[in-house]
Design a protein around this motif. Structure first.
Motif, short mmCIF file in Angstrom:
data_model
loop_
_atom_site.label_atom_id
_atom_site.label_comp_id
_atom_site.label_asym_id
_atom_site.label_seq_id
_atom_site.Cartn_x
_atom_site.Cartn_y
_atom_site.Cartn_z
N GLY A 18 36.82 37.92 52.21
CA GLY A 18 37.89 36.97 51.87
C GLY A 18 37.72 36.26 50.65
N ILE A 19 36.41 35.90 50.56
CA ILE A 19 35.93 34.96 49.21
C ILE A 19 36.29 35.88 48.14
CG2 ILE A 19 33.91 33.83 48.11
CD1 ILE A 19 33.18 33.15 50.99
N ALA A 20 35.84 37.15 48.25
CA ALA A 20 36.03 38.39 47.14
C ALA A 20 37.25 38.35 46.47
CB ALA A 20 35.29 39.40 47.35
N MET A 21 38.03 38.53 47.47
CA MET A 21 39.59 38.85 47.18
C MET A 21 40.37 37.39 46.80
SD MET A 21 40.12 42.07 48.11
CE MET A 21 41.77 42.44 48.14
N TRP A 22 40.11 36.47 47.23
CA TRP A 22 40.53 35.16 46.60
C TRP A 22 39.90 34.72 45.41
CZ3 TRP A 22 44.51 32.25 47.30
CH2 TRP A 22 44.76 31.00 46.93
N ASP A 23 38.70 34.96 45.33
CA ASP A 23 38.01 34.61 43.60
C ASP A 23 38.91 35.63 42.57
OD1 ASP A 23 36.09 32.83 44.46
OD2 ASP A 23 34.64 33.97 44.44
N PHE A 24 39.15 36.88 42.97
CA PHE A 24 39.89 37.80 41.88
C PHE A 24 40.93 36.96 41.63
CE2 PHE A 24 42.04 41.81 41.34
CZ PHE A 24 42.28 41.78 39.89
N PHE A 25 42.01 36.63 42.85
CA PHE A 25 43.13 35.80 42.29
C PHE A 25 42.89 34.40 41.69
CE2 PHE A 25 46.72 32.96 43.75
CZ PHE A 25 47.86 33.72 43.43
N THR A 26 42.06 33.91 41.90
CA THR A 26 41.61 32.67 41.25
C THR A 26 41.21 32.67 39.87
OG1 THR A 26 41.29 31.35 43.42
CG2 THR A 26 40.42 30.25 41.43
N LYS A 27 40.26 33.57 39.57
CA LYS A 27 39.82 33.77 38.31
C LYS A 27 40.59 34.30 37.39
CE LYS A 27 34.99 33.61 39.81
NZ LYS A 27 33.84 34.87 40.09
N GLY A 28 41.30 35.29 37.95
CA GLY A 28 42.31 35.99 37.23
C GLY A 28 43.52 35.16 36.73
N THR A 29 44.08 34.35 37.68
CA THR A 29 45.22 33.53 37.24
C THR A 29 45.06 32.29 36.30
OG1 THR A 29 45.03 32.20 39.34
CG2 THR A 29 46.56 34.12 39.14
N THR A 30 43.56 31.78 36.71
CA THR A 30 43.07 30.76 35.67
C THR A 30 42.76 31.24 34.48
OG1 THR A 30 42.42 29.70 37.81
CG2 THR A 30 41.29 29.13 35.66
N MET A 31 42.18 32.25 34.21
CA MET A 31 41.93 32.98 32.81
C MET A 31 43.21 33.29 32.33
SD MET A 31 38.57 35.06 33.02
CE MET A 31 38.67 35.84 34.40
N GLY A 32 44.25 33.77 33.02
CA GLY A 32 45.67 34.12 32.53
C GLY A 32 46.43 32.81 32.04
N LEU A 33 46.20 31.86 32.71
CA LEU A 33 46.85 30.64 32.50
C LEU A 33 46.43 29.96 31.00
CD1 LEU A 33 47.36 27.71 34.92
CD2 LEU A 33 46.04 27.19 32.70
N GLN A 34 45.04 30.47 30.53
CA GLN A 34 44.49 29.98 29.20
C GLN A 34 44.56 31.06 28.34
OE1 GLN A 34 43.27 26.91 28.69
NE2 GLN A 34 43.40 26.00 30.76
N GLY A 35 45.30 32.32 28.61
CA GLY A 35 45.19 33.32 27.89
C GLY A 35 46.03 33.35 26.40
N ILE A 36 46.77 32.57 26.30
CA ILE A 36 47.59 32.31 25.07
C ILE A 36 47.00 31.17 24.31
CG2 ILE A 36 49.65 31.85 23.80
CD1 ILE A 36 49.66 34.33 25.37
N ILE A 37 46.59 29.83 24.78
CA ILE A 37 46.07 28.72 24.10
C ILE A 37 44.47 28.88 23.69
CG2 ILE A 37 47.96 27.28 25.25
CD1 ILE A 37 45.68 26.41 27.14
N SER A 38 43.86 29.92 24.35
CA SER A 38 42.57 29.96 24.10
C SER A 38 42.22 30.78 22.92
CB SER A 38 41.81 30.79 25.35
OG SER A 38 42.22 31.92 25.59
#
Length: 255
Positions: A67-87
């Motif tokens: 559960g942690i591994a699957m949730w981590d993928f979602f969390t890290k993926g969306t958090t990095m995507g959120l910064q994808g343009i401005i970074s």
């Protein structure tokens, strides 16, 4: 979109690998943080729900870790995507590329990190004497659905956060709420009635549930769960792409 991603696939690969390396560049443990992070979370939750509030869930350490591994993928993926343009302001302002490439590469970076975490999970399965059965064939499909979901959410967040920087703070709160609503440390299938139906409206809850059924409990995956998650992910991807394309012309000015 698919045509652009394929055309710029070499750039996508380079960006994804570069972001993965940069993430751990100044870390003493380097890539090992990808392995240590879920284990530390596992330790905390395991102590809480085994020693303090005992759980009777079979193979609870594997139940938690998956559960942690699957949730981590979602969390890290969306958090990095959120910064994808401005970074990457230089690439947005000075180089012409389809901007969705930047979001897709961040999703791939998160994917590489998730593979490492799932490797840790596989190791614990082996040492626990639990081997995957025929139902494990569903897991790659479940993981693809999760990737589509991550990319779709990231498109929306990356575009919106470029214009409204408060989005990143709001999303952090949403992720905290989602952690407790996605069945990471409890089994949603044990609930009945309206509570269960409400929890299963969350695609991540179904994805985590199906992952456990396929890898841990040798249980046939519900066709309805697969259809619901796949359809939800595609709808979220479509909505995310429409939002992204609507806001994309102003990215250079906003970064």
């Amino acid at each position: 979109m698919i045509k652009n991603l394929w055309k710029y696939r070499h750039l996508v690969r380079r960006l994804a690998i570069s972001d993965f390396k940069v993430r751990y560049k100044n870390s003493v443990l380097g890539f090992f943080w990808s392995l240590l992070e879920p284990l530390l979370m596992l330790l905390v939750l395991y102590v809480v729900f085994v020693d303090i509030y005992p759980s009777t869930q079979k193979n609870y350490h594997l139940f938690l870790l998956l559960g942690i591994a699957m949730w981590d993928f979602f969390t890290k993926g969306t958090t990095m995507g959120l910064q994808g343009i401005i970074s990457k302001p230089g690439m947005v302002r000075q180089v012409y590329i389809p901007r969705e490439v930047l979001i897709f590469s961040s999703s791939l970076t998160a994917l590489m990190m998730a593979v490492l975490e799932l490797g840790v999970f596989a190791f614990f399965m082996v040492i626990s004497g639990l081997m995957p059965t025929s139902t494990a064939i569903y897991f790659p499909l479940i993981f693809i659905i999760l990737f589509i979901l991550v990319f779709g959410v990231s498109l929306s967040l990356g575009a919106l956060n470029t214009y409204y920087r408060d989005v990143q703070y709001i999303w952090a709160v949403v992720l905290q709420a989602g952690f407790f609503a996605s069945g990471i440390f409890f089994d949603i299938s044990t609930y009945q009635g309206e509570i269960k139906r409400l929890l299963l409206l969350n695609p991540m809850a179904r994805i985590i549930l199906m992952s456990r059924e396929s890898l841990l409990y040798n249980t046939a995956i519900s066709s309805w769960d697969l259809i619901f998650c796949f359809a939800s992910s595609l709808v979220i991807l479509l909505v995310g792409y429409l939002i992204f394309m609507k806001l994309e012309p102003g990215f250079a000015e906003e970064v």
